[in-house]
Design a protein around this motif. Structure first.
Motif, short mmCIF file in Angstrom:
data_model
loop_
_atom_site.label_atom_id
_atom_site.label_comp_id
_atom_site.label_asym_id
_atom_site.label_seq_id
_atom_site.Cartn_x
_atom_site.Cartn_y
_atom_site.Cartn_z
N ALA A 68 -170.34 -11.15 -117.93
CA ALA A 68 -170.71 -10.70 -119.27
C ALA A 68 -170.88 -11.88 -120.21
CB ALA A 68 -169.64 -9.75 -119.82
N HIS A 69 -171.82 -11.73 -121.16
CA HIS A 69 -171.97 -12.76 -122.19
C HIS A 69 -170.71 -12.86 -123.04
CE1 HIS A 69 -175.89 -13.46 -120.88
NE2 HIS A 69 -176.61 -12.80 -121.77
N ASP A 70 -170.08 -11.72 -123.34
CA ASP A 70 -168.86 -11.70 -124.14
C ASP A 70 -167.76 -11.05 -123.31
OD1 ASP A 70 -166.87 -11.57 -125.98
OD2 ASP A 70 -167.92 -10.26 -127.40
N LEU A 71 -167.01 -11.88 -122.61
CA LEU A 71 -165.98 -11.36 -121.69
C LEU A 71 -164.79 -10.76 -122.41
CD1 LEU A 71 -166.14 -14.18 -119.02
CD2 LEU A 71 -166.55 -11.75 -118.60
N GLY A 98 -176.97 -3.11 -124.13
CA GLY A 98 -176.76 -1.66 -124.22
C GLY A 98 -175.52 -1.12 -123.56
N VAL A 99 -175.06 -1.71 -122.46
CA VAL A 99 -173.87 -1.20 -121.78
C VAL A 99 -172.64 -1.58 -122.59
CG1 VAL A 99 -172.43 -1.41 -119.73
CG2 VAL A 99 -174.91 -1.25 -119.50
N ARG A 100 -171.81 -0.57 -122.92
CA ARG A 100 -170.67 -0.80 -123.80
C ARG A 100 -169.36 -0.66 -123.02
NH1 ARG A 100 -170.45 2.38 -129.11
NH2 ARG A 100 -169.90 4.05 -127.64
N ALA A 101 -168.44 -1.59 -123.27
CA ALA A 101 -167.15 -1.58 -122.58
C ALA A 101 -166.37 -0.30 -122.87
CB ALA A 101 -166.33 -2.80 -122.99
N GLU A 102 -166.43 0.19 -124.11
CA GLU A 102 -165.65 1.37 -124.48
C GLU A 102 -166.08 2.62 -123.72
OE1 GLU A 102 -168.12 0.26 -128.22
OE2 GLU A 102 -167.27 -0.74 -126.46
N ASP A 103 -167.30 2.62 -123.18
CA ASP A 103 -167.76 3.76 -122.39
C ASP A 103 -167.39 3.62 -120.91
OD1 ASP A 103 -169.11 4.88 -124.65
OD2 ASP A 103 -170.74 3.45 -124.31
N ARG A 119 -164.78 -8.57 -124.54
CA ARG A 119 -164.99 -7.12 -124.66
C ARG A 119 -164.44 -6.37 -123.46
NH1 ARG A 119 -171.10 -6.06 -125.10
NH2 ARG A 119 -170.30 -3.92 -125.20
N TRP A 120 -164.31 -7.05 -122.32
CA TRP A 120 -163.90 -6.40 -121.08
C TRP A 120 -162.48 -6.75 -120.66
CZ3 TRP A 120 -167.16 -2.80 -119.15
CH2 TRP A 120 -168.47 -2.80 -119.66
N ASP A 163 -165.89 0.37 -102.80
CA ASP A 163 -165.03 -0.76 -102.43
C ASP A 163 -164.96 -1.79 -103.56
OD1 ASP A 163 -164.38 -0.23 -99.51
OD2 ASP A 163 -166.57 -0.05 -99.51
N ALA A 164 -166.02 -1.86 -104.35
CA ALA A 164 -166.05 -2.84 -105.45
C ALA A 164 -167.02 -2.36 -106.52
CB ALA A 164 -166.46 -4.22 -104.94
N ALA A 165 -166.76 -2.77 -107.74
CA ALA A 165 -167.68 -2.53 -108.85
C ALA A 165 -167.89 -3.86 -109.57
CB ALA A 165 -167.13 -1.50 -109.82
N VAL A 166 -169.13 -4.09 -109.98
CA VAL A 166 -169.43 -5.30 -110.74
C VAL A 166 -170.15 -4.88 -112.01
CG1 VAL A 166 -171.52 -5.68 -109.35
CG2 VAL A 166 -170.63 -7.52 -110.76
N VAL A 167 -169.67 -5.38 -113.15
CA VAL A 167 -170.26 -5.09 -114.45
C VAL A 167 -171.12 -6.27 -114.87
CG1 VAL A 167 -169.80 -4.61 -116.88
CG2 VAL A 167 -168.33 -3.60 -115.11
N CYS A 168 -172.37 -5.99 -115.21
CA CYS A 168 -173.31 -7.03 -115.66
C CYS A 168 -173.72 -6.69 -117.09
CB CYS A 168 -174.53 -7.08 -114.76
SG CYS A 168 -174.14 -7.31 -113.01
N ASP A 169 -173.08 -7.33 -118.05
CA ASP A 169 -173.28 -7.01 -119.47
C ASP A 169 -173.94 -8.20 -120.16
OD1 ASP A 169 -173.11 -6.36 -122.14
OD2 ASP A 169 -170.94 -6.64 -122.28
#
Length: 525
Positions: free
Chosen positions: A188-191, A166-171, A193-194, A156-162
């Motif tokens: 994310a610290h650097d939004l 190590g977690v890369r947007a391109e992947d 990227r997303w 229903d939802a996904a949340v990205v915590c960057d």
């Protein structure tokens, strides 16, 4: 911030009924807290010696977001990289115990799990030690992408915590584009990227928003208009449908593409604690709310309540659905800041209620105070009491005052049934606050006259009424303190006299006056 109790109850019930599936993707951290007392400084170095009383290890980072989402009633899967070390084992166990599905975690042989270890001595953090995981290889990135693809099915939802660990947007972005959940939130610290992911909501803090814009946002409440003015830039640079900028003690500002104005939430101020992860809680609550299709404003409002719950706890804490309900069904918060007060007065006035305003130091609350406050309340529908802060009391009453700090004085007033709202002001008079609120009635005790008050001209200028209520003789704070001191002095004098009598030698047959030389020693035969 005031949130409709029914809104929270209905949302919690909806989450419980639907049990939405939320996938948390991101940097998993193990938070270790070593807590103890610090009563001396080491002779080896200028550092405190902490005597340990407790050591705990809890999920942090994306893992903290996951356990918060689960505690609020969602089904949760977590995707991230961990090592096969002891920290990784502990983290997986803690997540599983909390009810989070850990089967999508990618374990890397020979790698470290990111660990943040904090040592707290008394009420102060002594040191934080970060043990960071190494840079993932291409194989690790590919394994992570495959895990994301499996985890997001039917979500229903996904949340990205960057957090840049190590977690890369391109992947991740291509995978979420192929099988996009109903809602995507990015923290994310650097939004930037997303941005290609076109998130439904991003949740930068003030520092992250400033870095994204390349300019300073100011400090304190001044950040609010700066954030609103940057609406177009923030939306463009994040690619998001909406941006909520978290401003710690100043709450949040929500910006979306449908309105030029920001939607504001206000935090409930808390005493300074060794807290961590309130942003994770906020993000989790907003995501879970959006997962059951709550309106954006409602989701952000409830997320603020959840964050307010955890900032009152030491360490990395979790807000459960039960704690969320308790926080909004508990008695209403009576002590408010000036912005909250202005909002409350505006709502009262729109409802046709008559606002009564009074002010004072209220250092030692006594019968004179309570009598006059009850009389003041009878003059209208909403009684607001403005309290001088500690510095202004010292300026008005002298260096020995106040006897009680503003926080205690406000708490006592807030407990009175006749008082609706309490606020604290720093100026010598409440004129700036009166000019902002424009109460229908301004009240002072009968030991004053209207002509003695600088406030009178201000109130009458906008058509308000100045009322002097009955004065209760001999019940001023000064009189109460004088009587306490007189009673203490009399008790001390009586004690001194009693001590002198006890010290006097008892009369004997040989010395009927009891006046033998105190230095004489009697030696038995």
């Amino acid at each position: 911030m005031s949130v409709d109790v029914r809104l929270v109850r209905d949302l919690v019930a909806t989450i419980d009924d639907r049990e939405p599936l939320v996938v948390v993707i991101g940097d998993c951290i193990l938070d270790r807290w070593t807590v103890g007392t610090a009563e001396r400084v080491s002779r080896e170095a200028p550092a405190p010696v902490v005597r340990v009383t407790e050591s705990i290890a809890v999920p942090g980072g994306a893992a903290n977001t996951a356990v918060n989402a689960r505690a609020l009633g969602a089904r949760v899967r977590i995707v991230g990289l961990i090592g096969d070390d002891d920290a990784g084992t502990v983290l997986r166990e803690r997540l599983a115990t909390a009810g989070v599905d850990t089967s999508f975690l990618v374990e890397v042989a020979g790698a470290r799990t990111t660990t943040k270890s904090r040592v707290v001595g008394g009420d102060r953090m002594v040191v934080r030690v970060d043990d960071l995981a190494g840079t993932p290889t291409a194989d690790h990135d590919e394994r992570l992408a495959r895990a994301v693809a499996r985890a997001v099915r039917c979500a229903d939802a996904a949340v990205v915590c960057d957090y840049g660990l190590g977690v890369r947007a391109e992947d991740v972005v291509p995978v979420l584009d192929r099988d996009r959940p109903g809602t995507i939130v990015v923290d994310a610290h650097d939004l930037a990227r997303w941005a290609a992911l076109r998130p439904d909501l991003v949740t930068p803090n003030a520092g992250e928003a400033a870095a994204l814009l390349g300019r300073d946002l100011g400090t304190g409440a001044d950040r609010v208009p700066a954030v609103v003015a940057a609406r177009a830039d923030l939306l463009a640079r994040t690619g998001a449908r909406a941006v909520v900028v978290t401003l710690d003690r100043d709450g949040t500002v929500l910006l979306d593409r449908d309105s030029d104005e920001g939607f504001r939430t206000r935090a409930i101020p808390a005493s300074e604690q060794q807290t961590s992860g309130a942003g994770d809680t906020f993000c989790a609550a907003a995501t879970v709310a959006l997962a059951v299709r709550a309106p954006l404003h409602d989701a952000v409002s409830v997320a603020q309540v959840a964050a307010d719950v955890v900032v009152r706890e030491a360490g990395t804490s979790v807000c459960s659905a039960a704690a969320l309900l308790v926080s909004v069904t508990a008695p209403a918060v009576t002590v408010v800041d000036h912005d909250e007060l202005a909002d409350a007065v505006d709502r009262a006035r729109r409802a046709g209620r008559r606002v009564v305003f009074t002010n004072g130091c209220f250092d030692v609350v006594h019968t004179g105070h309570t009598t006059y406050l009850r009389q003041a309340r009878d003059l209208g529908d909403l009684l607001v009491v403005a309290l001088n802060d500690d510095d202004s009391v010292r300026r008005l009453k002298g260096p020995e005052r106040p006897f009680n700090p503003a926080e205690d004085r406000a708490g006592v007033l807030a407990a009175l049934a006749c008082v609706d709202l309490v606020t604290v002001f720093a100026t010598d008079t409440p004129i700036p606050l009166i000019e902002r609120l424009r109460p229908e009635v301004y009240v002072k005790g009968g030991d004053y006259s209207p002509e003695m008050l600088r406030e009178t001209a201000v109130v009458r200028a906008y058509g308000g009424e100045v009322v002097m209520v009955d004065y209760v003789p001999e019940h001023s704070t000064t009189a109460v303190v004088r009587r306490i001191r007189e009673a203490a002095a009399a008790a001390a004098e009586a004690q001194s006299a009693a001590t002198a009598v006890e010290a006097r030698p008892a009369a004997t047959a040989a010395d009927p006056d009891g006046a033998a030389d105190a230095g004489t020693e009697v030696i038995p035969r």
